[in-house]
Scaffold this active site. Structure first.
Site, short mmCIF file in Angstrom:
data_model
loop_
_atom_site.label_atom_id
_atom_site.label_comp_id
_atom_site.label_asym_id
_atom_site.label_seq_id
_atom_site.Cartn_x
_atom_site.Cartn_y
_atom_site.Cartn_z
N GLU A 43 41.70 32.79 31.75
CA GLU A 43 40.35 33.30 31.96
C GLU A 43 39.35 32.31 31.38
O GLU A 43 39.58 31.68 30.36
CB GLU A 43 40.21 34.66 31.26
CG GLU A 43 38.84 35.29 31.45
CD GLU A 43 38.67 36.60 30.68
OE1 GLU A 43 37.90 37.44 31.15
OE2 GLU A 43 39.31 36.76 29.61
N LYS A 115 36.83 40.12 38.32
CA LYS A 115 37.31 41.05 37.29
C LYS A 115 36.63 42.41 37.44
O LYS A 115 35.39 42.51 37.50
CB LYS A 115 37.03 40.45 35.92
CG LYS A 115 37.55 41.24 34.73
CD LYS A 115 37.24 40.47 33.46
CE LYS A 115 37.75 41.17 32.21
NZ LYS A 115 37.43 40.37 30.99
N CYS A 156 42.50 39.55 32.14
CA CYS A 156 42.29 39.94 30.75
C CYS A 156 42.23 41.45 30.53
O CYS A 156 43.26 42.12 30.56
CB CYS A 156 41.04 39.23 30.21
SG CYS A 156 40.94 39.19 28.40
#
Length: 286
Positions: A43, A115, A156
């Site tokens: 990330e 995300k 994440c």
């Protein structure tokens, strides 16, 4: 495809995209030289920058982003699948997208994923994060075919939402991913168990490249990039938080075997939660 050699690249990205691109290129070339056909970066590969004004200065639309342009060229040069775990992309209106892109061996962008879950938390050590103030959350989950293995994308904080990974597995993903910049505090407590749990629950491989160490912006990340097999066993791990590369050969038949042994993807049933007060009280008395 029965075997796929994969790699996870661990970085310590700073605030300069150009400097981070140079490191990324060296590490990806190292991974490819060791036989990796699929390579994943962490990330925020392009920059770890907590200062909003500083981030705004380096934001570019996807077509002009130097990280993604370099990755496209590199994937084509090396003939690999190159997964940029994420980088910040200008989403308009003063907001950014935390975007992952997978490039094919011809250098073309095969899939994009923004995300979905924003890291809005207050930790015990005084750290406070509000990703939703800077990043526009994604709305769509994504999978992509790697020429015989299907990859499901996460980033994440997504790893704390098991339903996302379950839906990716039900959509056919053999390999799940959560490239990350986990804080040291949360990483020490939860990183390994979350990665292994997502692999076990879904009978899938889990690959998560990580940021590690103390960054230029003052943030500290956990490192310990991981590759986990469908039975939950760690088959490759970066020891500590130093930049580097881990490589593993995935026996893709292990996915089918794990799901045959414990077919929880098939055995799941719908249900409802009964919040009736009298029923609950009666059960408690009994």
């Amino acid at each position: 495809m029965n075997e796929l050699v994969v790699a996870a690249v661990q970085m310590r990205s700073g605030v300069s995209p150009e400097a981070n691109i140079a490191v990324m290129k060296d590490l990806v070339r190292d991974a490819a030289s060791r036989g990796a056909r699929y390579v994943q970066t962490p990330e925020m590969t392009g920059a770890v920058q907590r200062d909003r004004a500083g981030l705004q200065r380096i934001l570019r639309p996807e077509g002009d982003d130097p990280v993604l342009n370099a990755a496209s060229t590199l994937a084509g040069e090396l003939g690999i699948y190159l997964h940029i775990g994420s980088t910040a992309i200008d989403a308009g209106g003063g907001m950014a997208a935390n975007r992952a892109v997978v490039f094919g061996p011809d250098g073309s962008a095969m899939v994009r994923y923004d995300k979905i879950h924003m890291f809005d938390v207050d930790l015990d050590n005084g750290e406070s994060w509000r990703e939703s103030a800077v990043y526009r959350p994604g709305e769509n989950a994504r999978t992509v075919d790697l020429g015989g293995a299907r990859l499901g994308l996460g980033i994440c904080y997504d790893v704390r939402f098991p339903h996302l990974f379950r839906d990716l597995a039900l959509a056919g993903a053999d390999i799940l991913t959560a490239p990350a910049a986990f804080t040291r505090q949360t990483g020490e407590a939860h990183w390994h168990v979350l990665q292994r749990a997502r692999a076990i629950e879904n009978g899938a491989f889990m690959i998560s490249a990580a940021q590690g160490g103390v960054h230029e912006d003052g943030r500290e990340t956990y490192g310990h990039s991981l590759i986990v097999n469908p039975w939950g066993r760690v088959i490759a791990e970066a020891e500590g938080d130093e930049p580097g590369v881990i490589v593993a050969s995935l026996a893709l038949d292990e996915v089918k075997a794990a799901r045959a042994k414990i077919p929880n993807l098939k055995n799941a049933r719908s249900f409802r939660i009964d919040n009736d007060t009298e029923t609950a009280r009666g059960a408690q008395v009994a």
